[in-house]
Design a protein around this motif. Sequence first.
Motif, PDB file in Angstrom:
ATOM      1  N   MET A   1       6.942  26.086 127.224  1.00  0.00           N
ATOM      2  CA  MET A   1       6.822  24.840 128.186  1.00  0.00           C
ATOM      3  C   MET A   1       7.740  25.019 129.239  1.00  0.00           C
ATOM      4  N   LEU A   2       7.582  24.872 130.310  1.00  0.00           N
ATOM      5  CA  LEU A   2       8.309  25.257 131.561  1.00  0.00           C
ATOM      6  C   LEU A   2       9.389  24.065 131.419  1.00  0.00           C
ATOM      7  N   ALA A   3      10.655  24.160 132.197  1.00  0.00           N
ATOM      8  CA  ALA A   3      11.673  23.221 132.331  1.00  0.00           C
ATOM      9  C   ALA A   3      11.151  21.698 132.979  1.00  0.00           C
ATOM     10  N   GLN A   4      10.200  22.184 134.196  1.00  0.00           N
ATOM     11  CA  GLN A   4       9.710  21.139 134.683  1.00  0.00           C
ATOM     12  C   GLN A   4       8.876  20.204 134.051  1.00  0.00           C
ATOM     13  N   GLN A   5       7.751  20.759 133.169  1.00  0.00           N
ATOM     14  CA  GLN A   5       7.107  20.111 132.262  1.00  0.00           C
ATOM     15  C   GLN A   5       7.527  19.292 131.269  1.00  0.00           C
ATOM     16  N   ARG A   6       8.799  20.035 130.639  1.00  0.00           N
ATOM     17  CA  ARG A   6       9.473  19.186 129.636  1.00  0.00           C
ATOM     18  C   ARG A   6      10.353  17.906 130.147  1.00  0.00           C
ATOM     19  N   GLN A   7      10.834  18.093 131.546  1.00  0.00           N
ATOM     20  CA  GLN A   7      11.487  16.988 132.034  1.00  0.00           C
ATOM     21  C   GLN A   7      10.654  15.777 132.444  1.00  0.00           C
ATOM     22  N   ALA A   8       9.298  16.209 132.854  1.00  0.00           N
ATOM     23  CA  ALA A   8       8.358  15.262 132.954  1.00  0.00           C
ATOM     24  C   ALA A   8       8.057  14.467 131.788  1.00  0.00           C
ATOM     25  N   ALA A   9       7.753  15.213 130.720  1.00  0.00           N
ATOM     26  CA  ALA A   9       7.433  14.612 129.616  1.00  0.00           C
ATOM     27  C   ALA A   9       8.656  13.652 128.970  1.00  0.00           C
ATOM     28  N   ILE A  10       9.941  14.143 129.166  1.00  0.00           N
ATOM     29  CA  ILE A  10      11.037  13.398 128.829  1.00  0.00           C
ATOM     30  C   ILE A  10      11.220  12.184 129.650  1.00  0.00           C
ATOM     31  N   LEU A  11      10.826  12.128 131.022  1.00  0.00           N
ATOM     32  CA  LEU A  11      11.179  11.126 131.705  1.00  0.00           C
ATOM     33  C   LEU A  11       9.918   9.799 131.221  1.00  0.00           C
ATOM     34  N   GLU A  12       8.739  10.568 130.964  1.00  0.00           N
ATOM     35  CA  GLU A  12       7.585   9.700 130.414  1.00  0.00           C
ATOM     36  C   GLU A  12       8.014   8.936 129.302  1.00  0.00           C
ATOM     37  N   ARG A  13       8.603   9.656 128.438  1.00  0.00           N
ATOM     38  CA  ARG A  13       9.022   9.036 127.318  1.00  0.00           C
ATOM     39  C   ARG A  13      10.225   8.044 127.337  1.00  0.00           C
ATOM     40  N   VAL A  14      10.984   8.253 128.158  1.00  0.00           N
ATOM     41  CA  VAL A  14      12.213   7.137 128.818  1.00  0.00           C
ATOM     42  C   VAL A  14      11.304   5.763 129.306  1.00  0.00           C
ATOM     43  N   ARG A  15      10.489   6.213 130.146  1.00  0.00           N
ATOM     44  CA  ARG A  15       9.671   4.981 130.778  1.00  0.00           C
ATOM     45  C   ARG A  15       9.048   4.087 129.725  1.00  0.00           C
ATOM     46  N   LEU A  16       8.552   4.803 128.645  1.00  0.00           N
ATOM     47  CA  LEU A  16       7.646   4.093 127.585  1.00  0.00           C
ATOM     48  C   LEU A  16       8.598   3.386 126.570  1.00  0.00           C
ATOM     49  N   THR A  17       9.494   4.123 126.202  1.00  0.00           N
ATOM     50  CA  THR A  17      10.299   3.565 125.072  1.00  0.00           C
ATOM     51  C   THR A  17      11.716   2.834 125.544  1.00  0.00           C
ATOM     52  N   GLY A  18      12.166   3.207 126.669  1.00  0.00           N
ATOM     53  CA  GLY A  18      13.326   2.720 127.079  1.00  0.00           C
ATOM     54  C   GLY A  18      14.483   3.570 127.255  1.00  0.00           C
ATOM     55  N   GLY A  19      14.354   4.607 126.208  1.00  0.00           N
ATOM     56  CA  GLY A  19      15.530   5.295 126.026  1.00  0.00           C
ATOM     57  C   GLY A  19      15.150   6.264 124.930  1.00  0.00           C
ATOM     58  N   VAL A  20      15.976   7.735 124.974  1.00  0.00           N
ATOM     59  CA  VAL A  20      15.637   8.672 124.200  1.00  0.00           C
ATOM     60  C   VAL A  20      17.100   9.293 123.772  1.00  0.00           C
ATOM     61  N   ARG A  21      16.796  10.129 122.319  1.00  0.00           N
ATOM     62  CA  ARG A  21      18.088  10.656 121.775  1.00  0.00           C
ATOM     63  C   ARG A  21      18.059  12.132 121.876  1.00  0.00           C
ATOM     64  N   VAL A  22      18.909  12.887 122.334  1.00  0.00           N
ATOM     65  CA  VAL A  22      19.092  14.390 122.624  1.00  0.00           C
ATOM     66  C   VAL A  22      18.550  15.118 121.284  1.00  0.00           C
ATOM     67  N   THR A  23      19.064  14.660 120.119  1.00  0.00           N
ATOM     68  CA  THR A  23      18.529  15.388 118.923  1.00  0.00           C
ATOM     69  C   THR A  23      17.361  15.364 118.595  1.00  0.00           C
ATOM     70  N   GLU A  24      16.650  14.075 118.970  1.00  0.00           N
ATOM     71  CA  GLU A  24      15.321  13.897 118.630  1.00  0.00           C
ATOM     72  C   GLU A  24      14.176  14.778 119.601  1.00  0.00           C
ATOM     73  N   LEU A  25      14.759  14.898 120.714  1.00  0.00           N
ATOM     74  CA  LEU A  25      14.112  15.667 121.616  1.00  0.00           C
ATOM     75  C   LEU A  25      14.296  17.036 121.296  1.00  0.00           C
ATOM     76  N   ALA A  26      15.255  17.413 121.003  1.00  0.00           N
ATOM     77  CA  ALA A  26      15.402  18.865 120.701  1.00  0.00           C
ATOM     78  C   ALA A  26      14.509  19.345 119.593  1.00  0.00           C
ATOM     79  N   VAL A  27      14.362  18.617 118.533  1.00  0.00           N
ATOM     80  CA  VAL A  27      13.467  18.823 117.825  1.00  0.00           C
ATOM     81  C   VAL A  27      11.918  18.746 118.035  1.00  0.00           C
ATOM     82  N   GLU A  28      11.771  17.679 118.712  1.00  0.00           N
ATOM     83  CA  GLU A  28      10.345  17.578 119.338  1.00  0.00           C
ATOM     84  C   GLU A  28       9.870  18.793 120.136  1.00  0.00           C
TER      85      GLU A  28
END
Length: 274
Positions: free
Chosen positions: A1-28
């Motif tokens: 996955m390209l960095a741009q695609q990963r960042q878009a996915a991270i941003l969508e996750r933040v918008r849906l859940t309100g927050g994210v953890r580095v460790t969980e995203l790294a595993v995902e």
Amino acid sequence: MLAQQRQAAILERVRLTGGVRVTELAVEFGVSDMTIRRDLEALHERGLLAKVHGGATVAGPSSTDEPGFHAKSVRQLAEKAAIADRAAQLVRPGAAVALSAGTTTAELARRLVDVPGLTVVTNSLPVAEILHAGGRPDQTVVLTGGVRTPSDALVGPLAVGAVRALHLDLLFLGVHGITERAGFTTPNLMEAETDRALVAAADRLVVLADHTKWGTVGISSIVELAAAHVLVSDDQLSPPARRVLGEQVGELIMVKATGASRVTGTPTSEGTAQ
């Protein structure tokens, strides 16, 4: 996955859940913690999220962001209803009261339609319409003139001039944000001036604000915390907020969404808990 695609996915996750953890995203995403931190830093620099220790949250609004009345009216419905129920107990028949603009004050207006002999001064179009449509014939509703804001408030010189000639028993003030340093704030400069005129015209100031207002700062301060005789909020206020508000406002009333309430701070004659 390209960095741009990963960042878009991270941003969508933040918008849906309100927050994210580095460790969980790294595993995902199957990448290192450092890669995720770089992603979060890039999104943070673009103002798309807020970095916190160990992760990221939704970016906070700017001090001039002013959501429309409808957008705010669907937030914290249970809390606003409970706050309005408790605030209505402070209103006596025949009183002259002011209701500032806001969705919580609009909820209060719905509870005042049956109060005999009430005079209501407001710069809120929704408040005026609620009382006009459902109020008693022995009530008087005074709507200030002025320039309409996104929150359906009337503000500016016409509104201020109308209010300055009045003498009112109570003001119920809705606010955009509350902090210890800035006090009660709004994102609209002209609305702050109009609100200050309402404060000056009233013998007592009752602020209506749910717990989400704590820590939010609008561009313009209305009054300091100590100016409030009563603050009605809900019991989801954080412990730091309770401490500061309990020490600085005249009386802090916290209500449950079911309508039960309790009081902290120094009681006033009109603010007995139910």
